[in-house]
Design an enzyme around this catalytic site. Structure first.
Site, short mmCIF file in Angstrom:
data_model
loop_
_atom_site.label_atom_id
_atom_site.label_comp_id
_atom_site.label_asym_id
_atom_site.label_seq_id
_atom_site.Cartn_x
_atom_site.Cartn_y
_atom_site.Cartn_z
CE1 TYR A 156 -23.18 23.55 66.14
CE2 TYR A 156 -25.52 23.45 65.60
CZ TYR A 156 -24.44 24.14 66.12
OH TYR A 156 -24.62 25.41 66.63
CB ILE A 189 -27.32 34.11 65.88
CG1 ILE A 189 -28.18 33.45 66.97
CG2 ILE A 189 -26.70 35.42 66.38
CD1 ILE A 189 -29.41 34.21 67.41
P1 NAP Z 1 -18.12 31.59 65.58
O1 NAP Z 1 -18.34 33.01 65.17
O2 NAP Z 1 -17.55 30.63 64.61
O3 NAP Z 1 -17.20 31.60 66.90
C1 NAP Z 1 -16.82 30.39 67.51
C2 NAP Z 1 -15.88 30.69 68.65
O4 NAP Z 1 -15.49 29.43 69.22
C3 NAP Z 1 -14.62 31.40 68.20
O5 NAP Z 1 -14.26 32.37 69.17
C4 NAP Z 1 -13.58 30.28 68.17
O6 NAP Z 1 -12.27 30.73 68.50
C5 NAP Z 1 -14.07 29.40 69.30
N1 NAP Z 1 -13.57 28.03 69.18
C6 NAP Z 1 -13.76 27.14 68.18
N2 NAP Z 1 -13.12 25.99 68.46
C7 NAP Z 1 -12.50 26.16 69.66
C8 NAP Z 1 -11.70 25.35 70.49
N3 NAP Z 1 -11.38 24.10 70.15
N4 NAP Z 1 -11.25 25.87 71.65
C9 NAP Z 1 -11.57 27.13 72.03
N5 NAP Z 1 -12.31 27.95 71.28
C10 NAP Z 1 -12.78 27.47 70.11
O7 NAP Z 1 -19.48 30.93 66.11
P2 NAP Z 1 -20.84 31.58 66.65
O8 NAP Z 1 -21.81 31.61 65.56
O9 NAP Z 1 -20.56 32.83 67.42
O10 NAP Z 1 -21.30 30.42 67.66
C11 NAP Z 1 -21.01 30.46 69.05
C12 NAP Z 1 -21.79 29.34 69.75
O11 NAP Z 1 -23.19 29.52 69.50
C13 NAP Z 1 -21.44 27.94 69.25
O12 NAP Z 1 -21.48 27.04 70.31
C14 NAP Z 1 -22.55 27.66 68.25
O13 NAP Z 1 -22.76 26.29 68.09
C15 NAP Z 1 -23.72 28.34 68.93
N6 NAP Z 1 -24.82 28.69 68.01
C16 NAP Z 1 -24.65 29.59 67.00
C17 NAP Z 1 -25.74 29.91 66.18
C18 NAP Z 1 -25.62 30.91 65.06
O14 NAP Z 1 -26.61 31.09 64.32
N7 NAP Z 1 -24.52 31.61 64.89
C19 NAP Z 1 -26.96 29.30 66.39
C20 NAP Z 1 -27.09 28.38 67.43
C21 NAP Z 1 -26.02 28.10 68.25
P3 NAP Z 1 -11.06 30.86 67.42
O15 NAP Z 1 -11.65 31.50 66.19
O16 NAP Z 1 -10.09 31.71 68.14
O17 NAP Z 1 -10.57 29.46 67.19
#
Ligand code: NAP
Length: 248
Positions: A156, A189
Site C-alpha cells: 500500500y 479518516i
Molecule cells: P473504501 O470505503 O473501502 O472505498 C473504496 C472505494 O474504492 C469503493 O467505492 C470501491 O468500490 C472502490 N474500488 C475498490 N476497488 C476498485 C476497483 N478495482 N475499481 C473501481 N473501484 C474500486 O475506502 P476509503 O477509506 O473511502 O478510501 C478511499 C481512498 O482514500 C483510497 O484510495 C484510500 O487508499 C485512501 N485513503 C483512505 C484513508 C482512510 O483512513 N480511510 C486514509 C488515507 C487514504 P466497490 O465497493 O464498489 O468495489
C-alpha cells in the site's frame, strides 16, 4: 452559485467512504458528476439518484479501475455523457495488509494495480480531452502512508508513494497545457470501515493526532473541492496532507 458550477467531474471508487463524499460535495457545489464503483452495485445505483437530487447531471459506471481498456472506455463514456471532463479524481483504492514475510505476490500486484496503475490508466485516457480544453484538474488520492511508510503495508505504501511521484511528473509534463495535477494525502479518516473496530483502539489513534480527532470523509472532500475549483488555479504538483497535523 457553487464553487464548481459549470464543471464536469469524474470520481473513481465513489460507492462508499471518501469517494462517495467527494461525489456528494462536488454535486453540492454545482458540478455534474460521473463516478465509478465495482462490487457495491446497489450503493452505486443509489448514489446516482442521490446526486441527481442536487439538480445536476449524474451517472455511475461499473468499471474496474485497474483495467487499462476499461478506463479508456470509461473516459469515452463520461465525455459522451457529460460533454467533457474538467476534474478527474482518482480515489479507488484497496488495502491487502500483511508483513512483508507473509505478503503474497497477489497481495502486491492487486494493490499496485488498483491503487497506482489505475491513476496511469485514467490520466493517460483523459489527457487528450483536457489538452483540447486547455484546462483540467487531476486529483490523485494518496495517503499519509505513502509519505512516511507503514509496517505491514509495504504494498500500500509503495502504491501511494508511487502516486505522489506520478502526480508530480504529470504536473511537470502537462503544466504548459494549463492542466494541474495534485495529490491529496488523508491521514486517519473515520469511515464505515473504522466504525466496526474496537472503540478503545480507535480512541488511542485519535489521542495520538495533534488535533485529537480522526478526519471525516468530508474533510478530504473539501480539499478536493478546493483543488478542483478555480480557487487553486496556480497550485500544481503538490501533495495536500489532510491529517490533523499527524505527520508534522
Ligand atoms: P473504501 O470505503 O473501502 O472505498 C473504496 C472505494 O474504492 C469503493 O467505492 C470501491 O468500490 C472502490 N474500488 C475498490 N476497488 C476498485 C476497483 N478495482 N475499481 C473501481 N473501484 C474500486 O475506502 P476509503 O477509506 O473511502 O478510501 C478511499 C481512498 O482514500 C483510497 O484510495 C484510500 O487508499 C485512501 N485513503 C483512505 C484513508 C482512510 O483512513 N480511510 C486514509 C488515507 C487514504 P466497490 O465497493 O464498489 O468495489
Amino acid at each position: 452559485m457553487g464553487l464548481l458550477t459549470g464543471k464536469k467531474a469524474l470520481v473513481t471508487g465513489a460507492s462508499k467512504g471518501i469517494g462517495r463524499s467527494i461525489a456528494i460535495r462536488f454535486a453540492q457545489e454545482g458540478a455534474d458528476v460521473a463516478f465509478t464503483y465495482l462490487s457495491s452495485v446497489e450503493k452505486g445505483e443509489a448514489l446516482e439518484k442521490e446526486l441527481e437530487a442536487f439538480g445536476i447531471k449524474a451517472k455511475g459506471f461499473r468499471s474496474d479501475a485497474s483495467d487499462f481498456a476499461a478506463a479508456d472506455k470509461l473516459i469515452g463514456d463520461t465525455v459522451a455523457f457529460l460533454g467533457g471532463i474538467d476534474i478527474l479524481v482518482n480515489n479507488a483504492g484497496i488495502t491487502r495488509d500483511n508483513l512483508l514475510m507473509r505478503m503474497s505476490e497477489d497481495n502486491w500486484d492487486e494493490v499496485i494495480n488498483i491503487n497506482l496503475k489505475s491513476c496511469f490508466n485514467t490520466v493517460k485516457a483523459v489527457t487528450r480531452t483536457m489538452m483540447k480544453a486547455k484546462s483540467g484538474s487531476i486529483i490523485n488520492i494518496t495517503s499519509v502512508v505513502g509519505v512516511k511508510g507503514n509496517a505491514g503495508q509495504s504494498n500500500y505504501a509503495a502504491s501511494k508513494a508511487g502516486i505522489i511521484g506520478f502526480t508530480k511528473s504529470v504536473a511537470l509534463e502537462l503544466g504548459s497545457r494549463n492542466i494541474r495535477s495534485n495529490a491529496v494525502a488523508p491521514g486517519f479518516i473515520e469511515t464505515e470501515m473504522t466504525a466496526v473496530l474496537d472503540e478503545k483502539v480507535v480512541q488511542g489513534w485519535r489521542d495520538a493526532i495533534p488535533m485529537k480527532r480522526g478526519g471525516t470523509p468530508e474533510d478530504v472532500a473539501d480539499a478536493c473541492v478546493f483543488l478542483g475549483s478555480d480557487m487553486s488555479t496556480y497550485i500544481s504538483g503538490q501533495t495536500l496532507e489532510v491529517n490533523g497535523a499527524m505527520n508534522t
